[in-house]
Design a protein around this motif. Sequence first.
Motif, PDB file in Angstrom:
ATOM      1  N   LYS A 372       0.838  -1.197   0.000  1.00  0.00           N
ATOM      2  CA  LYS A 372       0.000   0.000   0.000  1.00  0.00           C
ATOM      3  C   LYS A 372       0.869   1.242   0.000  1.00  0.00           C
ATOM      4  N   ASP A 373       0.258   2.364  -0.396  1.00  0.00           N
ATOM      5  CA  ASP A 373       1.023   3.620  -0.329  1.00  0.00           C
ATOM      6  C   ASP A 373       0.811   4.252   1.040  1.00  0.00           C
ATOM      7  N   GLU A 374       1.410   5.468   1.258  1.00  0.00           N
ATOM      8  CA  GLU A 374       1.357   6.074   2.587  1.00  0.00           C
ATOM      9  C   GLU A 374      -0.074   6.421   3.001  1.00  0.00           C
ATOM     10  N   ASN A 375      -0.975   6.553   2.019  1.00  0.00           N
ATOM     11  CA  ASN A 375      -2.364   6.858   2.350  1.00  0.00           C
ATOM     12  C   ASN A 375      -3.198   5.587   2.508  1.00  0.00           C
ATOM     13  N   ASN A 376      -2.500   4.489   2.626  1.00  0.00           N
ATOM     14  CA  ASN A 376      -3.161   3.203   2.837  1.00  0.00           C
ATOM     15  C   ASN A 376      -3.979   2.760   1.637  1.00  0.00           C
ATOM     16  N   LYS A 377      -3.623   3.301   0.491  1.00  0.00           N
ATOM     17  CA  LYS A 377      -4.351   2.921  -0.738  1.00  0.00           C
ATOM     18  C   LYS A 377      -3.623   1.732  -1.362  1.00  0.00           C
TER      19      LYS A 377
END
Lengths: 674, 143
Positions: A372-377
């Motif tokens: 995931k990316d830092e935005n939890n996406k």
Amino acid sequence: MKKNKYPKIQSRLIIASILLIFIFGFINVTYYIDVVRLNEVTGKIIEHPFIVSNSVRDIEIYINTIHRSMKDVTLSTNDIEFKESIAKVDEYEELIYQKFELVNKKFLGDLKIVNEAYTEFVNWKPIRDKVIDLVESGNVNDAAKITKGKGNNYIILLLQKTHKMIDFANDKAESFNQNSIDILQKSKKNFFIFFIVSFVISIILFLWIYQSISYPINNMINRIKNVSGDKMKGFPKNTNNQLSVLDFAISEFENRKKILEENINIRTKELKEARNLIVNAIDNAPIGIVEVGLDGKFNEVNMAFCDIVGYSTKELDEMTFTELTVEEDKNIGKEFMENAIKGKELKTKFEKRYIHKSGGIVFTSVSSLLVKDENNKPLHFFTQISDISEQKKYELELTTHKNELENKIFMRTAELDEKALNLSRSRQALTFLLEDVNEIKKQLEISNSKLLDSNKELESFSYSVSHDLKAPLRAVIGFSQILNEDFAPQLNQESKRYIGLIKDNAENMGTLINDLLNFSRMGRTVLQKSQIDLPAIVQRVKNELQAGVKDQKISFKVNPLPMINADEKLIYHVMLNLISNAVKFTDNVKNAIVEIGCTSKKNENVFYVKDNGIGFDMKYAGKIFDVFQRLHTVEEFPGTGIGLSIVQRIIHKHEGKIWVESEKNKGTTFFFTI
Amino acid sequence: METKEILYIEDNPSDIELTLRALKKHNVANSIQIIKDGEEALEYIFATGRYADRDIEENPKVILLDLKLPKVGGLEILKRLKAEEHTKTIPVVVLTSSREEKDMIESYNYGVNSYVVKPIKFENFSEAVSTLGLYWLLINESL
């Protein structure tokens, strides 16, 4: 930095300029209006009081002149004097009219006063005319009287009236003067007020603008001090010189930018190297590593994965992992992907089967992780795949071996039954051993755990057989021979034949025992598989057989044979047995042909050994592989009846099949698969 | 006690007789010591017990050894013989009926010089015994 922390200097400057322009414009306009008004007033001062009062004074002078001239008229001694005086009166009369006209035009006060004076002047005229008439007619005394009386009165009245006009004009001049002084006073006051107001406004605007410039600059300088420290090399000594501090900050900023850029370049290089290392590591990893997008497509794949599925990187670009997955396993991966995207699980490990490009199935162990990316996406899946086909194969082999072992127990039981039976039939001595065998058989039936013991017993049995049975046979054969050698002269033909029979039978029994031992050993042998060259084996068999059958004419026909994965020693035994059988059973046939070859059936190689020998009735086909089963008498064809049992056992050990097709007097064909 | 040139360890009297005949036929019948059980064989080799008076310094030139013997087996004799510095140079020919691979491998592991499976046919048997016995006898003498 927050937005709008600092006011916009530009807009403040514009606002201030507009205000100042407006203020100065206002001041100028006001001042202009005052000047215009002053001009007007002073103009009037000049125009009215001076013109009017001067004209009136002129009128007074002219009147006095006329009055004196009239006296001259009365006093004239001759005609010339008289006429000169009258001309003078007419001249000044005309001047008076002119002045009246001017005054009438310019007089600002009540015109009644002017009219009264004019009326008096007009009323004086008849008196003048009468005086002139009287003088002409010689009544000088009367004329002088009228002039001194009535004329004088009128003149005095007229002068009274003109005085009134002069007074008015003077009053008016004074009031205008006062008016101009008032205007000047007011203008001075206004000017002072405007000066004060514009001064204050200018100061306010200055402060307003100063605040918008100075406050941010001071703030920035403090920040520069905090960041770089005022003890830094090159920091301006006089921090009040804000521009030099800003200049220092900018050059410092430029320096640091340069250093940062250098650092960035170094870091970028290091990162690139690190990335290359990782990429290389992933590329050359022994297990498959792939990055799968949320749509199931392959973003990145490494070489190992390409090897596992047999596709190139380029081909995989357009593929999804589900396409490559065996139908039954497709849901495993899909389910995990759905769960991971929903956030139910992030990591998993499972086994699944891929379809190789060649169509084969590859067993794999897969471990996958959602990145995931830092935005939890969710971004993609990081998946590792290792080929466990070998392992699976071994597992399969293990189960096969297990099954085989189980089968073996049954087979062994059956074999032991057979063996016991056959032994009891062939030799009285073996009946004792039969009991042992029966006992072993019982033990096997009771419990599998005793199988090992039985096996050991069986081994020691074989051992005993080879030792204990062969020794007496050797003695029988040996002493028959010695008998023949040492006592030949004493023996008659019949005795020699009997000795020969004893020897032959004993030798047959030796062969039988050897075959039996081979047969039982086959059950215990562990396969040692390798790629073997069948044509070479066939050649070896031919060489061996041809040494023994010199007089028999056989044509061998060997068709092309593929390489096979099998135990070389055992396959040699199979080929030796089948080919020697073929040779044996074509003994009586003219133009004997033995054909060896291979055909392909349902993707399986079927090997065959074909002869055109005596053949047999197919109703015995089922019995041909049984131990001790013979379809011919020993006199017809020698043999122990164990050879084909051994062959069958070897083929079964290789998980192959063997069968036979035959026709009496036409020939026999043995088929087998490996 | 005199040490014989050939030590023949065998319990089967028929085989003994056949072997002796074969050897005699090839003129090597002289000086053969026959011992019929394993225990006695060991006593002979190491000059103990019944053979304590044998000169231990003098070894037989060759030992013909059957594997299946009463009391102490042939493999055991071979193992002990080859483990001893003093006796390990004696050539040993194993003469046996056993075709078991296990026996063969073990024998070679212990350091046997030849391994002969006794043929059933007399001619073959006689040939094998005499040539192998003779071979090692000659080899050892020439040393």
